[in-house]
Design a protein around this motif. Structure first.
Motif, PDB file in Angstrom:
ATOM      1  N   VAL A 199     -10.707   5.957  -7.091  1.00  0.00           N
ATOM      2  CA  VAL A 199      -9.280   5.604  -7.101  1.00  0.00           C
ATOM      3  C   VAL A 199      -8.996   4.392  -7.968  1.00  0.00           C
ATOM      4  N   ILE A 200     -10.048   3.682  -8.375  1.00  0.00           N
ATOM      5  CA  ILE A 200      -9.844   2.505  -9.215  1.00  0.00           C
ATOM      6  C   ILE A 200      -9.450   2.982 -10.585  1.00  0.00           C
ATOM      7  N   GLU A 229      -6.677  -4.963  -5.574  1.00  0.00           N
ATOM      8  CA  GLU A 229      -6.884  -4.645  -4.158  1.00  0.00           C
ATOM      9  C   GLU A 229      -7.649  -3.345  -3.978  1.00  0.00           C
ATOM     10  N   ARG A 230      -7.511  -2.394  -4.897  1.00  0.00           N
ATOM     11  CA  ARG A 230      -8.325  -1.174  -4.813  1.00  0.00           C
ATOM     12  C   ARG A 230      -9.799  -1.512  -5.012  1.00  0.00           C
ATOM     13  N   SER A 243     -12.867  -0.975  -2.256  1.00  0.00           N
ATOM     14  CA  SER A 243     -13.961  -0.039  -2.513  1.00  0.00           C
ATOM     15  C   SER A 243     -15.321  -0.708  -2.620  1.00  0.00           C
ATOM     16  N   LEU A 289      -3.782   3.278   0.416  1.00  0.00           N
ATOM     17  CA  LEU A 289      -4.229   3.048  -0.952  1.00  0.00           C
ATOM     18  C   LEU A 289      -3.478   1.840  -1.482  1.00  0.00           C
ATOM     19  N   PRO A 290      -4.184   0.745  -1.752  1.00  0.00           N
ATOM     20  CA  PRO A 290      -3.505  -0.423  -2.316  1.00  0.00           C
ATOM     21  C   PRO A 290      -2.827  -0.075  -3.633  1.00  0.00           C
ATOM     22  N   THR A 291      -1.714  -0.735  -3.910  1.00  0.00           N
ATOM     23  CA  THR A 291      -0.951  -0.418  -5.115  1.00  0.00           C
ATOM     24  C   THR A 291      -1.489  -1.119  -6.357  1.00  0.00           C
ATOM     25  N   THR A 331      -4.722  -2.644  -8.803  1.00  0.00           N
ATOM     26  CA  THR A 331      -6.130  -2.421  -9.122  1.00  0.00           C
ATOM     27  C   THR A 331      -7.007  -3.447  -8.422  1.00  0.00           C
ATOM     28  N   THR A 341     -14.558   4.747  -5.030  1.00  0.00           N
ATOM     29  CA  THR A 341     -14.431   4.038  -6.307  1.00  0.00           C
ATOM     30  C   THR A 341     -13.656   4.860  -7.322  1.00  0.00           C
ATOM     31  N   VAL A 370       0.848  -1.191   0.000  1.00  0.00           N
ATOM     32  CA  VAL A 370       0.000   0.000   0.000  1.00  0.00           C
ATOM     33  C   VAL A 370       0.881   1.237   0.000  1.00  0.00           C
ATOM     34  N   LEU A 373     -13.247   2.852   0.577  1.00  0.00           N
ATOM     35  CA  LEU A 373     -12.308   3.516  -0.318  1.00  0.00           C
ATOM     36  C   LEU A 373     -13.124   3.997  -1.500  1.00  0.00           C
TER      37      LEU A 373
END
Length: 95
Positions: free
Chosen positions: A94-95, A72-73, A77, A66-68, A70, A92, A58, A90
């Motif tokens: 950030v995806i 995990e993001r 979320s 923020l997971p590194t 996609t 959406t 992260v 989280l």
């Protein structure tokens, strides 16, 4: 790079994050896992309380991870097919 511990709840499939004492459904509650991470994962696997525990990379800091990846993001979320089901853990965006 910091790492946090994630898994899925055995009974419901909910995405979980290790908060240092127990599991939370919010990534913002996750704590950074140090060298003890692999031993913690082994203990959790043997306890059979969760599915697929994994240490993930992260960025950010406690309360603002923020997971590194996609994958995990998306897990953090909520469902990617219906924004109305997102957990709010989280954004959406950030995806």
């Amino acid at each position: 790079m910091p790492r946090v511990l994630t898994a899925n709840r055995l009974e419901t499939g909910d995405v979980l994050w290790w908060d240092g004492c127990d599991w939370s459904t919010r990534i913002s509650d996750a704590v950074e896992i140090g060298p003890e991470g692999e031993a913690l994962v082994a203990d959790l696997v043997s306890a059979e309380r969760v599915n697929d525990p994994a240490l993930i990379d992260v960025t950010g800091s406690t309360g603002n991870w923020l997971p590194t990846t996609t994958r995990e993001r998306v897990r953090a979320s909520g469902p990617s097919v219906r924004a109305d089901l997102a957990r709010g853990s989280l954004s959406t965006e950030v995806i």
